[in-house]
Design a protein around this motif. Sequence first.
Motif, short mmCIF file in Angstrom:
data_model
loop_
_atom_site.label_atom_id
_atom_site.label_comp_id
_atom_site.label_asym_id
_atom_site.label_seq_id
_atom_site.Cartn_x
_atom_site.Cartn_y
_atom_site.Cartn_z
N GLN A 55 0.95 -9.88 -76.37
CA GLN A 55 2.18 -9.11 -76.54
C GLN A 55 1.94 -8.09 -77.65
O GLN A 55 1.53 -8.43 -78.76
N LEU A 56 2.19 -6.83 -77.34
CA LEU A 56 2.01 -5.75 -78.30
C LEU A 56 3.35 -5.18 -78.73
O LEU A 56 4.26 -5.05 -77.92
N ARG A 57 3.45 -4.83 -80.02
CA ARG A 57 4.67 -4.20 -80.51
C ARG A 57 4.32 -3.14 -81.54
O ARG A 57 3.49 -3.35 -82.41
N ALA A 58 4.95 -1.98 -81.39
CA ALA A 58 4.78 -0.89 -82.34
C ALA A 58 6.05 -0.76 -83.17
O ALA A 58 7.16 -0.93 -82.64
N GLN A 59 5.90 -0.49 -84.45
CA GLN A 59 7.06 -0.37 -85.33
C GLN A 59 6.93 0.90 -86.16
O GLN A 59 5.92 1.12 -86.84
N ALA A 60 7.96 1.74 -86.07
CA ALA A 60 7.93 3.03 -86.76
C ALA A 60 8.05 2.86 -88.26
O ALA A 60 8.78 2.00 -88.74
N PRO A 61 7.33 3.69 -89.04
CA PRO A 61 7.52 3.67 -90.50
C PRO A 61 8.85 4.32 -90.84
O PRO A 61 9.49 4.97 -90.00
N ALA A 62 9.30 4.13 -92.07
CA ALA A 62 10.56 4.72 -92.51
C ALA A 62 10.52 6.23 -92.32
O ALA A 62 9.53 6.88 -92.65
N GLY A 63 11.59 6.77 -91.76
CA GLY A 63 11.68 8.22 -91.56
C GLY A 63 11.10 8.70 -90.26
O GLY A 63 11.04 9.91 -90.03
#
Length: 260
Positions: A55-63
């Motif tokens: 299972q892959l998940r991408a998480q955006a940095p702040a902003g």
Amino acid sequence: STATNALKNYSVFGVKNTNTQTVSLSSDAEGGAIFINDQKVPTGKFSGHLLAPVQLRAQAPAGYVFKGCLDNTGNVKYTEQEITMPTGKVELNASYRAMTDAEKKAQGVAPVCINEVSAANDSYIDENGKKGDWVELYNTTDTEIDVEGMYLTDNLDKPEKYQITKGETQARTIIPAHGYLIIWCDKRATTDGGLHASFKISDDGGQLQLMAADKSWTNTIAYTAHDSKSTVMRYPDGCADVFTTNVPTIAKSNVMTSYV
């Protein structure tokens, strides 16, 4: 291949008949996080072999806002932030775009935020060899920011309690893009080696606020009671969610547990 076969032949893992995949994962924004089976990849990129299913998940940095996962030709392959990795050889690049000023304001993303709080520090020493309370500031932008003249307080009724300044010292007040700066909250004088606030913070919990020098924005964090083995931090760096961690990460990217 030798290591992979050893893993597959270790019956406790139960992966003897599992397919092995060659995988390359990356992000196009500094601070973009990649998770493999809910474990954050510490470097933000991965190149190697994995055992399916993954299972892959991408998480955006702040902003930033997640746009999609691109394949090796630069085309959008997936628009979902979490997917079950396809079979075979996989090359994916998580792509993001910077938020507009309106989006940042709506989501409460400040240029600089209070990123981690340690009110019972017993692990780190300052330039004087003292173990004081500390607050970590994080630059959420792509350019360096000078915090000279900004205000820090532990009392929201007194937003100008401490004005950040190096005075006549050589202390650093510039935070690099997506970088960190420590302010010691110990009532000691600022030196060439570090910034020191005029107040201490309570390990019983409380609120801290950072305000721009021109008072155009504020950033507030509510922190819970914690002991010397933990800190309260935003995760990922600069984001809205606040957690208690057993891994203090002074002037480094925040992590949830000691696993990574």
